[in-house]
Design a protein around this motif. Structure first.
Motif, PDB file in Angstrom:
ATOM      1  N   GLU A  42      -6.557  19.722  48.945  1.00 36.78           N
ATOM      2  CA  GLU A  42      -5.785  18.590  49.462  1.00 36.78           C
ATOM      3  C   GLU A  42      -5.584  18.862  50.950  1.00 36.78           C
ATOM      4  O   GLU A  42      -4.693  19.611  51.349  1.00 36.78           O
ATOM      5  CB  GLU A  42      -4.435  18.484  48.743  1.00 36.78           C
ATOM      6  CG  GLU A  42      -3.657  17.244  49.169  1.00 36.78           C
ATOM      7  CD  GLU A  42      -2.344  17.096  48.398  1.00 36.78           C
ATOM      8  OE1 GLU A  42      -1.430  16.480  48.963  1.00 36.78           O
ATOM      9  OE2 GLU A  42      -2.255  17.605  47.270  1.00 36.78           O
ATOM     10  N   LEU A  43      -6.459  18.253  51.751  1.00 35.68           N
ATOM     11  CA  LEU A  43      -6.457  18.560  53.180  1.00 35.68           C
ATOM     12  C   LEU A  43      -5.244  17.989  53.891  1.00 35.68           C
ATOM     13  O   LEU A  43      -4.787  16.879  53.593  1.00 35.68           O
ATOM     14  CB  LEU A  43      -7.729  18.001  53.842  1.00 35.68           C
ATOM     15  CG  LEU A  43      -9.043  18.692  53.483  1.00 35.68           C
ATOM     16  CD1 LEU A  43     -10.195  18.028  54.215  1.00 35.68           C
ATOM     17  CD2 LEU A  43      -9.000  20.170  53.835  1.00 35.68           C
ATOM     18  N   THR A  44      -4.743  18.773  54.841  1.00 32.10           N
ATOM     19  CA  THR A  44      -3.685  18.311  55.747  1.00 32.10           C
ATOM     20  C   THR A  44      -4.119  18.640  57.163  1.00 32.10           C
ATOM     21  O   THR A  44      -4.983  19.493  57.380  1.00 32.10           O
ATOM     22  CB  THR A  44      -2.352  19.017  55.458  1.00 32.10           C
ATOM     23  OG1 THR A  44      -2.510  20.426  55.733  1.00 32.10           O
ATOM     24  CG2 THR A  44      -1.904  18.809  54.021  1.00 32.10           C
ATOM     25  N   THR A  45      -3.523  17.970  58.113  1.00 26.94           N
ATOM     26  CA  THR A  45      -3.863  18.235  59.518  1.00 26.94           C
ATOM     27  C   THR A  45      -3.566  19.683  59.884  1.00 26.94           C
ATOM     28  O   THR A  45      -4.351  20.338  60.570  1.00 26.94           O
ATOM     29  CB  THR A  45      -3.100  17.279  60.440  1.00 26.94           C
ATOM     30  OG1 THR A  45      -3.483  15.942  60.138  1.00 26.94           O
ATOM     31  CG2 THR A  45      -3.407  17.572  61.900  1.00 26.94           C
ATOM     32  N   ASN A  74      -8.487  10.488  51.498  1.00 32.07           N
ATOM     33  CA  ASN A  74      -7.043  10.722  51.720  1.00 32.07           C
ATOM     34  C   ASN A  74      -6.772  11.669  52.895  1.00 32.07           C
ATOM     35  O   ASN A  74      -5.745  12.347  52.942  1.00 32.07           O
ATOM     36  CB  ASN A  74      -6.375  11.275  50.446  1.00 32.07           C
ATOM     37  CG  ASN A  74      -6.558  10.350  49.267  1.00 32.07           C
ATOM     38  OD1 ASN A  74      -6.452   9.130  49.413  1.00 32.07           O
ATOM     39  ND2 ASN A  74      -6.852  10.910  48.103  1.00 32.07           N
ATOM     40  N   TYR A  75      -7.754  11.754  53.794  1.00 30.90           N
ATOM     41  CA  TYR A  75      -7.531  12.557  54.999  1.00 30.90           C
ATOM     42  C   TYR A  75      -8.243  11.910  56.177  1.00 30.90           C
ATOM     43  O   TYR A  75      -9.362  11.402  56.041  1.00 30.90           O
ATOM     44  CB  TYR A  75      -8.054  13.991  54.838  1.00 30.90           C
ATOM     45  CG  TYR A  75      -8.005  14.776  56.138  1.00 30.90           C
ATOM     46  CD1 TYR A  75      -6.808  15.324  56.593  1.00 30.90           C
ATOM     47  CD2 TYR A  75      -9.143  14.904  56.951  1.00 30.90           C
ATOM     48  CE1 TYR A  75      -6.740  15.997  57.806  1.00 30.90           C
ATOM     49  CE2 TYR A  75      -9.079  15.580  58.161  1.00 30.90           C
ATOM     50  CZ  TYR A  75      -7.876  16.120  58.583  1.00 30.90           C
ATOM     51  OH  TYR A  75      -7.804  16.765  59.784  1.00 30.90           O
ATOM     52  N   HIS A  77      -8.669  12.650  60.562  1.00 30.85           N
ATOM     53  CA  HIS A  77      -8.345  13.533  61.684  1.00 30.85           C
ATOM     54  C   HIS A  77      -7.298  12.886  62.599  1.00 30.85           C
ATOM     55  O   HIS A  77      -7.389  11.705  62.928  1.00 30.85           O
ATOM     56  CB  HIS A  77      -9.596  13.826  62.524  1.00 30.85           C
ATOM     57  CG  HIS A  77     -10.557  14.753  61.866  1.00 30.85           C
ATOM     58  ND1 HIS A  77     -10.178  15.981  61.368  1.00 30.85           N
ATOM     59  CD2 HIS A  77     -11.893  14.631  61.636  1.00 30.85           C
ATOM     60  CE1 HIS A  77     -11.250  16.582  60.865  1.00 30.85           C
ATOM     61  NE2 HIS A  77     -12.291  15.788  61.013  1.00 30.85           N
TER      62      HIS A  77
END
Length: 491
Positions: A42-45, A74-75, A77
């Motif tokens: 679950e990618l986050t900045t 759901n991501y 940049h």
């Protein structure tokens, strides 16, 4: 749990994820993108930026990860991720390519947002990027008490415009300029970049519109700006338009935009190429009367332009015109003319010019003879080269090491091995130091014919000047050049 403890927990979780992702990325035995997909992250900045920071010295891998992350659901940049990626790509050993890479990143941003790069993101990247990389400039300015007139933001904006223009994406550069000029105040350099961009893609008409706007806003174009426009006009055959702009420079331009010898040379050559010889020589008179005299390089450009246009007689007339006005050609000027004739294997004209030099009392230099000898060998005429060699004796012009190098090399290529060996022996007897490249070449030629005595004598002689370690360095450099050439041919 306190706020501080909660923050520490989040950081620990992020670092744990980062460790896992980093280990996966650096495992060279697997397909990186496929392995990352299997992690089901679950990618986050914060996580993406942390990974990019760890990959700071691995620009190619970082860029692959950056591109992979941008494709995940759901991501998306955020500015800080773009900024980190640009920072990596522009601060490593590939920094010379940063303009093109920044352009690629911006193009990726445009495609990712399915529209255009948001102005706010662009400004944020510009500000962050320049604050970091122009800090040393500001510190130096402060230390030396120098006032920095331009701000980092406009510097970075100009760099991006320049990158786009150098890649011939001038329309994209102009679109960016129109969107940004209300947020970042353009300076004279901004307009010059756009102007040169349009000249680069051979569209001086649009370039002139940029120039007009530049003048209206109070920025003064310099001489180099006008030269670029005139040169572009001439290259695409719009000589009339070039002449009009040139006349504007002479009559209405400012002091800093007044025509130079370079400007005159461009116009004179263009007029000669278009058979406008009357106008051409009127301009020559104007150049002389204005005191704008050509230097050595400009002389060469003028003569070369006329010769390549087939205007040999006109090139002679140009020399005569200069002489009549009190500026007679010297040996340097004649050698410029001769260089053009020799490189284009115009032997009759080269000998004619040599005769004129003798007639007017301008003694030929050793460079004069070297060029003639080289020309004859290029034309497969060793007899002409020998005649020139003996002419040097008649004129009391001693041969230098370049003369011997050209003669020996030419004789080997014409299969006159015996004559070449005699000159090599002469080199050793006179104690001359051959350039290492020629020394190496002659040894190879002697090896091919098996003349061991000549090899031994030349080697013993050159050992006075070169040692084995230098020979190894030379061999390695030649190998690198060869590998580089082979690599470039594949591209």
């Amino acid at each position: 749990m306190t706020a501080s403890q909660e923050f520490d927990t989040r950081v620990d979780v992020r670092d744990s994820y980062a460790d896992k992702v980093y280990a996966t990325i650096m495992d060279s035995s697997i397909d990186m993108e496929k392995a990352l997909n299997q992690l089901r992250l679950e990618l986050t900045t914060d996580l993406v930026v942390e990974i990019l920071r760890r990959l700071h010295l691995e620009e190619k891998i970082a860029f692959r990860f950056f591109m992979w992350a941008g494709r995940q659901q759901n991501y998306a940049h955020e500015p800080c991720a773009y900024n980190e990626m640009i920072d990596i790509l522009s601060s490593t050993k590939y920094k010379v390519k940063q303009f093109r890479i920044v352009r690629d990143i911006l193009d990726y941003m445009k495609r990712s947002n399915k529209n255009v790069v948001p102005v706010e993101i662009l400004v944020t990247i510009l500000r962050n990027y320049t604050q970091k990389y122009l800090t040393h400039v500001q510190k130096f300015a402060k230390k030396k008490k120098i006032r920095v007139k331009t701000q980092p933001e406009i510097n970075a904006f100009n760099l991006l415009l320049d990158a786009l223009c150098k890649c011939c994406l001038v329309e994209d550069a102009e679109a960016m300029f129109k969107r940004m000029k209300n947020m970042v105040k353009p300076d004279a350099n901004t307009y010059n970049i756009l102007f040169f961009g349009w000249c680069r893609v051979k569209n001086p008409t649009k370039g002139m519109k940029v120039l007009e706007e530049m003048i209206q806003l109070g920025h003064t174009p310099d001489n180099f700006t006008y030269i670029a426009a005139i040169d572009t006009y001439c290259r695409i055959g719009m000589v009339t338009e070039a002449a009009k702009l040139f006349e504007f420079m002479r009559t209405q331009g400012s002091t800093i935009s007044a025509p130079t010898a370079k400007t005159y040379a461009i116009m004179i050559i263009a007029l000669a190429q278009n058979n406008k010889m009357d106008e051409c020589f009127k301009l020559v008179e104007d150049m002389i009367s204005s005191g704008c005299l050509p230097d050595v390089s400009t002389y060469e450009e003028l003569i070369e332009g006329m010769c390549l246009a087939g205007k040999i007689d006109e090139a002679y007339r140009f020399l005569l015109e200069m002489g009549n006005k009190g500026y007679p050609p010297d040996i340097v000027t004649y050698n410029c003319f001769l260089k053009v004739l020799c490189e284009n294997k115009m032997s009759d004209e080269a000998l004619r010019l040599y005769g004129i030099m003798i007639e007017v009392g301008c003694l030929p230099s050793v460079q004069t003879y070297n060029m003639l000898i080289s020309m004859f060998f290029e034309m497969g005429d060793p007899d002409g080269a020998f005649e020139t060699w003996h002419e040097m004796y008649k004129r009391d012009c001693p041969q230098d090491v370049d003369t011997y190098s050209v003669m020996i090399d030419g004789l080997f290529r014409c299969n006159k091995v015996e004559d070449a060996c005699l000159l090599i022996e002469d080199v050793a007897n006179k104690g001359m130091k051959l350039p290492y490249k020629m020394f190496d070449s002659f040894l190879m030629q002697l090896s091919a014919i098996g003349d061991l005595r000549a090899i031994h004598k030349l080697s013993e002689h050159m050992r006075r000047f070169y040692n084995p370690s230098m020979a190894r360095r030379f061999a390695l450099n030649e190998k690198r050049k060869s590998m580089s050439f082979r690599g470039s041919k594949k591209l």
